[in-house]
Enzyme design. Structure first.
Site, mmCIF file in Angstrom:
data_model
loop_
_atom_site.group_PDB
_atom_site.id
_atom_site.type_symbol
_atom_site.label_atom_id
_atom_site.label_comp_id
_atom_site.label_asym_id
_atom_site.label_seq_id
_atom_site.Cartn_x
_atom_site.Cartn_y
_atom_site.Cartn_z
ATOM 1 N N TYR A 156 0.838 -1.212 0.000
ATOM 2 C CA TYR A 156 0.000 0.000 0.000
ATOM 3 C C TYR A 156 0.873 1.263 0.000
ATOM 4 O O TYR A 156 0.629 2.204 -0.760
ATOM 5 C CB TYR A 156 -0.894 -0.053 1.237
ATOM 6 C CG TYR A 156 -1.924 1.028 1.352
ATOM 7 C CD1 TYR A 156 -3.085 1.007 0.584
ATOM 8 C CD2 TYR A 156 -1.761 2.078 2.264
ATOM 9 C CE1 TYR A 156 -4.048 2.007 0.722
ATOM 10 C CE2 TYR A 156 -2.712 3.071 2.409
ATOM 11 C CZ TYR A 156 -3.853 3.028 1.633
ATOM 12 O OH TYR A 156 -4.807 4.013 1.771
ATOM 13 N N LYS A 160 1.017 4.078 -2.926
ATOM 14 C CA LYS A 160 0.653 5.471 -2.642
ATOM 15 C C LYS A 160 1.827 6.425 -2.897
ATOM 16 O O LYS A 160 1.631 7.551 -3.364
ATOM 17 C CB LYS A 160 0.136 5.598 -1.204
ATOM 18 C CG LYS A 160 -1.196 4.873 -0.972
ATOM 19 C CD LYS A 160 -2.278 5.403 -1.888
ATOM 20 C CE LYS A 160 -3.660 4.927 -1.511
ATOM 21 N NZ LYS A 160 -4.693 5.450 -2.415
HETATM 22 P P1 NDP Z 1 -13.558 2.459 0.960
HETATM 23 O O1 NDP Z 1 -13.082 1.085 1.222
HETATM 24 O O2 NDP Z 1 -14.568 3.056 1.888
HETATM 25 O O3 NDP Z 1 -14.125 2.603 -0.547
HETATM 26 C C1 NDP Z 1 -13.322 2.194 -1.601
HETATM 27 C C2 NDP Z 1 -13.996 2.480 -2.916
HETATM 28 O O4 NDP Z 1 -13.098 2.052 -3.960
HETATM 29 C C3 NDP Z 1 -15.286 1.708 -3.094
HETATM 30 O O5 NDP Z 1 -16.260 2.493 -3.748
HETATM 31 C C4 NDP Z 1 -14.862 0.540 -3.969
HETATM 32 O O6 NDP Z 1 -15.883 0.032 -4.827
HETATM 33 C C5 NDP Z 1 -13.782 1.168 -4.810
HETATM 34 N N1 NDP Z 1 -12.901 0.141 -5.367
HETATM 35 C C6 NDP Z 1 -12.047 -0.677 -4.707
HETATM 36 N N2 NDP Z 1 -11.470 -1.528 -5.563
HETATM 37 C C7 NDP Z 1 -11.965 -1.244 -6.800
HETATM 38 C C8 NDP Z 1 -11.778 -1.783 -8.090
HETATM 39 N N3 NDP Z 1 -10.927 -2.790 -8.320
HETATM 40 N N4 NDP Z 1 -12.482 -1.255 -9.109
HETATM 41 C C9 NDP Z 1 -13.339 -0.240 -8.913
HETATM 42 N N5 NDP Z 1 -13.556 0.322 -7.712
HETATM 43 C C10 NDP Z 1 -12.879 -0.181 -6.667
HETATM 44 O O7 NDP Z 1 -12.222 3.355 0.922
HETATM 45 P P2 NDP Z 1 -11.934 4.832 1.448
HETATM 46 O O8 NDP Z 1 -13.027 5.737 1.063
HETATM 47 O O9 NDP Z 1 -11.513 4.751 2.851
HETATM 48 O O10 NDP Z 1 -10.611 5.178 0.616
HETATM 49 C C11 NDP Z 1 -10.653 5.901 -0.606
HETATM 50 C C12 NDP Z 1 -9.219 6.205 -1.021
HETATM 51 O O11 NDP Z 1 -8.575 6.949 -0.007
HETATM 52 C C13 NDP Z 1 -8.373 4.964 -1.254
HETATM 53 O O12 NDP Z 1 -7.505 5.161 -2.326
HETATM 54 C C14 NDP Z 1 -7.591 4.843 0.024
HETATM 55 O O13 NDP Z 1 -6.395 4.159 -0.147
HETATM 56 C C15 NDP Z 1 -7.380 6.304 0.356
HETATM 57 N N6 NDP Z 1 -7.098 6.533 1.754
HETATM 58 C C16 NDP Z 1 -8.009 6.215 2.715
HETATM 59 C C17 NDP Z 1 -7.713 6.438 4.047
HETATM 60 C C18 NDP Z 1 -8.663 6.132 5.149
HETATM 61 O O14 NDP Z 1 -8.268 6.270 6.314
HETATM 62 N N7 NDP Z 1 -9.897 5.739 4.880
HETATM 63 C C19 NDP Z 1 -6.412 6.986 4.443
HETATM 64 C C20 NDP Z 1 -5.537 7.299 3.351
HETATM 65 C C21 NDP Z 1 -5.885 7.076 2.062
HETATM 66 P P3 NDP Z 1 -17.169 -0.765 -4.267
HETATM 67 O O15 NDP Z 1 -17.966 0.245 -3.503
HETATM 68 O O16 NDP Z 1 -17.846 -1.228 -5.482
HETATM 69 O O17 NDP Z 1 -16.635 -1.866 -3.403
#
Ligand code: NDP
Length: 248
Positions: A156, A160
């Site tokens: 990860y 990133k």
């Molecule tokens: P969530 O797990 O809440 O949501 C992830 C989203 O990404 C979902 O809508 C999911 O789709 C989609 N997704 C995952 N894999 C795929 C794929 N292969 N194809 C299409 N869509 C995909 O994540 P967060 O909102 O927490 O995170 C969003 C971003 O922020 C990420 O990049 C994460 O790494 C980054 N981030 C988050 C942090 C946190 O603390 N939450 C901290 C730092 C960075 P579906 O709904 O269909 O499953």
């Protein structure tokens, strides 16, 4: 001075839940047409329906962002219908944590392709019309972990950190076409991703955050909303932390 937004076409990956959903809602509230991408049809579909029901403009695209052929096909269909996507937010992401010594090649590869290669696929599929239009905004969602590392998250953190390398190169390649590219690096934000942590893990993390709490999805959406506005046209190639002070 007020933030100004001209109505644009915006695509947000991972818009089905969490941070992506908050970004999609914020951009729709600005008057943009928001193309919501997620893996499961029900999650991007639900968000697009809710935006439309609230009077906004949105359309759902269930696409596996880790699949280059699926992304290329989606880009082709999107450009046929909308001609251009002006704002691209690469937000979809997953975690598959484990100490490096035990991390499988599959868990390494899945995280790199979903969190990093996906951004390359979307930019490649959508940037040409942006260059012709001489206006574009690309925002890549990184992480505090891409700035400071984290034991158990080698895949990860690498994805990133790579995201920001990609951002800086995009900023330099497309600056002459008036396209900006920036990274937003969230800290620990309350979403399904962090709900996986135990209460004990959350308490340990909070002690490492100067502001002593997790952030909200709107904390991230607010910055993305600014970076895609008309006002942010002189900001490119930067990484912005929204992490309660973790990566000082
Ligand atoms: P969530 O797990 O809440 O949501 C992830 C989203 O990404 C979902 O809508 C999911 O789709 C989609 N997704 C995952 N894999 C795929 C794929 N292969 N194809 C299409 N869509 C995909 O994540 P967060 O909102 O927490 O995170 C969003 C971003 O922020 C990420 O990049 C994460 O790494 C980054 N981030 C988050 C942090 C946190 O603390 N939450 C901290 C730092 C960075 P579906 O709904 O269909 O499953």
């Amino acid at each position: 001075m007020k933030l100004t937004h001209q109505p644009r076409v915006a695509l947000v990956t991972g818009a089905g839940r969490g941070i992506g959903k908050a970004i999609a809602e914020a951009l729709a509230a600005d008057g943009h047409t928001v193309l919501c991408v997620s893996k499961n049809p029900s999650s991007c579909g639900g968000v697009a329906d809710a935006i439309t029901a609230a009077g906004g403009k949105a359309k759902a695209y269930p696409v596996d962002v880790a699949d280059p052929a699926a992304v290329a096909q989606a880009c082709e269909a999107i450009l046929k219908e909308f001609e251009t996507v002006d704002i691209l937010v690469n937000n979809a992401g997953i975690t598959k944590d484990g100490l490096l010594i035990r991390m499988s090649d599959e868990d390494w590869g899945d995280v790199i392709s979903t969190n990093l290669s996906s951004a390359f696929y979307w930019v490649k599929g959508l940037v040409r019309p942006m260059t012709r239009k001489r206006w574009g905004r690309i925002v890549n969602i990184g992480s505090v972990v891409g700035r400071i590392g984290n034991p158990g998250q080698a895949n990860y953190a690498a994805a990133k950190a790579g995201m920001h390398g990609l951002t800086m190169s995009l900023a330099r390649e497309f600056a002459s076409r008036n396209i900006t590219a920036n990274t937003v690096a969230p800290g620990f934000i309350t979403t399904d991703m962090t709900d996986k942590l135990t209460d004990e893990q959350k308490d340990v993390i909070k002690k490492t955050v100067p502001l002593q709490r997790f952030g909200t999805t709107n904390d991230i959406a607010a910055l993305v909303d600014f970076l895609v506005s008309e006002n942010a046209g002189y900001i490119t190639g930067q990484v912005f932390s929204v992490d309660g002070g973790m990566a000082m």
